[in-house]
Design a protein around this motif. Structure first.
Motif, PDB file in Angstrom:
ATOM      1  N   TRP A 287      -4.060  12.976   6.276  1.00  0.00           N
ATOM      2  CA  TRP A 287      -4.211  11.767   7.086  1.00  0.00           C
ATOM      3  C   TRP A 287      -2.863  11.300   7.602  1.00  0.00           C
ATOM      4  O   TRP A 287      -1.858  11.334   6.910  1.00  0.00           O
ATOM      5  CB  TRP A 287      -4.847  10.666   6.242  1.00  0.00           C
ATOM      6  N   LYS A 288      -2.859  10.843   8.836  1.00  0.00           N
ATOM      7  CA  LYS A 288      -1.661  10.247   9.414  1.00  0.00           C
ATOM      8  C   LYS A 288      -2.082   8.991  10.169  1.00  0.00           C
ATOM      9  O   LYS A 288      -3.115   8.990  10.838  1.00  0.00           O
ATOM     10  CB  LYS A 288      -0.967  11.216  10.366  1.00  0.00           C
ATOM     11  N   PRO A 289      -1.296   7.936  10.063  1.00  0.00           N
ATOM     12  CA  PRO A 289      -1.646   6.703  10.788  1.00  0.00           C
ATOM     13  C   PRO A 289      -1.579   6.906  12.291  1.00  0.00           C
ATOM     14  O   PRO A 289      -0.774   7.693  12.792  1.00  0.00           O
ATOM     15  CB  PRO A 289      -0.596   5.697  10.316  1.00  0.00           C
TER      16      PRO A 289
ATOM     17  N   ALA B 142      -3.173   9.971   0.549  1.00  0.00           N
ATOM     18  CA  ALA B 142      -4.043  10.337   1.679  1.00  0.00           C
ATOM     19  C   ALA B 142      -3.342  11.335   2.586  1.00  0.00           C
ATOM     20  O   ALA B 142      -3.966  12.263   3.100  1.00  0.00           O
ATOM     21  CB  ALA B 142      -4.440   9.093   2.467  1.00  0.00           C
TER      22      ALA B 142
ATOM     23  N   GLY C 174       0.827  -1.200   0.000  1.00  0.00           N
ATOM     24  CA  GLY C 174       0.000   0.000   0.000  1.00  0.00           C
ATOM     25  C   GLY C 174       0.862   1.252   0.000  1.00  0.00           C
ATOM     26  O   GLY C 174       2.035   1.217   0.352  1.00  0.00           O
ATOM     27  N   ASP C 175       0.271   2.363  -0.414  1.00  0.00           N
ATOM     28  CA  ASP C 175       0.968   3.646  -0.417  1.00  0.00           C
ATOM     29  C   ASP C 175      -0.002   4.697   0.099  1.00  0.00           C
ATOM     30  O   ASP C 175      -0.974   5.033  -0.562  1.00  0.00           O
ATOM     31  CB  ASP C 175       1.427   3.985  -1.834  1.00  0.00           C
ATOM     32  N   SER C 176       0.280   5.197   1.290  1.00  0.00           N
ATOM     33  CA  SER C 176      -0.619   6.167   1.915  1.00  0.00           C
ATOM     34  C   SER C 176      -0.245   7.614   1.598  1.00  0.00           C
ATOM     35  O   SER C 176      -0.851   8.541   2.130  1.00  0.00           O
ATOM     36  CB  SER C 176      -0.620   5.964   3.428  1.00  0.00           C
ATOM     37  N   SER C 177       0.718   7.828   0.708  1.00  0.00           N
ATOM     38  CA  SER C 177       1.195   9.189   0.455  1.00  0.00           C
ATOM     39  C   SER C 177       0.106  10.114  -0.098  1.00  0.00           C
ATOM     40  O   SER C 177       0.072  11.302   0.235  1.00  0.00           O
ATOM     41  CB  SER C 177       2.404   9.176  -0.487  1.00  0.00           C
TER      42      SER C 177
END
Length: 76
Positions: free
Chosen positions: A49-51, A43, A38-41
């Motif tokens: 967004w931050k985990p 978001a 996955g790539d959350s960049s």
């Protein structure tokens, strides 16, 4: 030695030909993916967004859950 393919594959004893291992249709996943990433960049950039947990914390939670599952159901 294995014979058959996909959900019909079995493991046979070389000496006797007896089947020792069969695919359990309940757990067979014909579209299993070997690699997921996955790539959350996007978001992070677009939504801010931050985990809430780190990768290491997530791995620990997953391992702890599997250990607890095995303790509660050792035959699983």
């Amino acid at each position: 030695m294995s014979h058959g393919k996909d959900e019909n594959e079995v493991g046979r004893c070389l000496e006797t030909g007896c089947v020792h291992v069969r695919v359990d249709h309940k757990y067979y996943r014909p579209t299993e993916v070997d690699y997921l990433q996955g790539d959350s960049s996007k978001a992070l950039k677009k939504l801010g967004w931050k985990p809430r947990v780190t990768f290491e914390e997530l791995v620990k939670e997953m391992v702890d859950a599997d250990v607890q599952l095995m303790r509660n159901n050792p035959n699983a």
